[in-house]
Design a protein around this motif. Structure first.
Motif, PDB file in Angstrom:
ATOM      1  N   PRO A   1      -1.128  -2.523   2.650  1.00 37.30           N
ATOM      2  CA  PRO A   1      -1.923  -2.239   3.860  1.00 37.30           C
ATOM      3  C   PRO A   1      -3.021  -1.218   3.564  1.00 37.30           C
TER       4      PRO A   1
ATOM      5  N   ASP B   1       3.618   0.096   8.540  1.00 36.68           N
ATOM      6  CA  ASP B   1       3.308  -1.005   7.627  1.00 36.68           C
ATOM      7  C   ASP B   1       3.149  -0.508   6.191  1.00 36.68           C
TER       8      ASP B   1
ATOM      9  N   ARG C   1       5.811  -1.455   3.224  1.00 38.02           N
ATOM     10  CA  ARG C   1       5.362  -2.155   2.008  1.00 38.02           C
ATOM     11  C   ARG C   1       5.847  -1.434   0.754  1.00 38.02           C
TER      12      ARG C   1
END
Length: 169
Positions: A12, A144, A148
């Protein structure tokens, strides 16, 4: 050059993040603390050099690939810290310029099995740290980013556990 051992999913972006002291305090320990990405990089390179010297070339390359993945995580966290309003100082809680990172946190085992056991413990601590962060963060974009990184840490744990099993045969 070794390729980073990461999932194929994109990382991201930090674009659009704004200063946020609360989120900064939540994610900072993953950057340059005893359980952070900087420590993982240094520890894994120490272990890479030892495995390489002992002739475990394939294992050494895997460890190096994990260290390179941790560099990507460090970069992403550094950019996130900057976006959240702090300088990416190598300390436990940027922007405070104290409690600086020290390489004394690297585990300097000399036994190859102990090295991998130390790496497994480091990955388990990272997974726990990132999992706790997800429960505390309010910003979906930061969740996010952390999610990740967490996915890669789980992959690294699997690889280290495979290496350990191979060494114990």
């Amino acid at each position: 050059m070794a390729r980073p051992l990461t999932l194929q999913a994109e990382f991201p972006t930090t674009e659009g993040l704004t200063p946020d002291a609360y989120s900064l305090a939540v994610i900072s320990p993953a950057y340059a603390s005893p359980t952070g990405e900087l420590n993982a990089i240094l520890q894994y390179f120490y272990h890479y050099f030892n495995f390489d010297k002992c002739g475990y070339k394939e294992v050494a390359q895997t460890i190096k690939s994990i260290a390179i993945a941790e560099m990507i995580h460090l970069e992403l966290l550094g950019k996130t810290i900057t976006a959240l309003g702090a300088q990416p100082v190598y300390c436990q809680n940027p922007p405070t310029a104290f409690n600086f990172y020290s390489a004394k946190y690297v585990t300097y085992s000399r036994n190859l099995i102990h090295m991998i056991e130390d790496d497994i413990l480091a990955e388990k601590k990272a997974i726990a740290l990132y999992s706790r962060m997800l429960t505390r963060l309010k910003c979906d974009q930061l969740k996010d980013i952390i999610s990740r990184i967490l996915q890669d840490e789980k992959l690294h744990l699997e690889k280290f556990e495979e290496i350990l099993q191979g060494l114990k045969r």
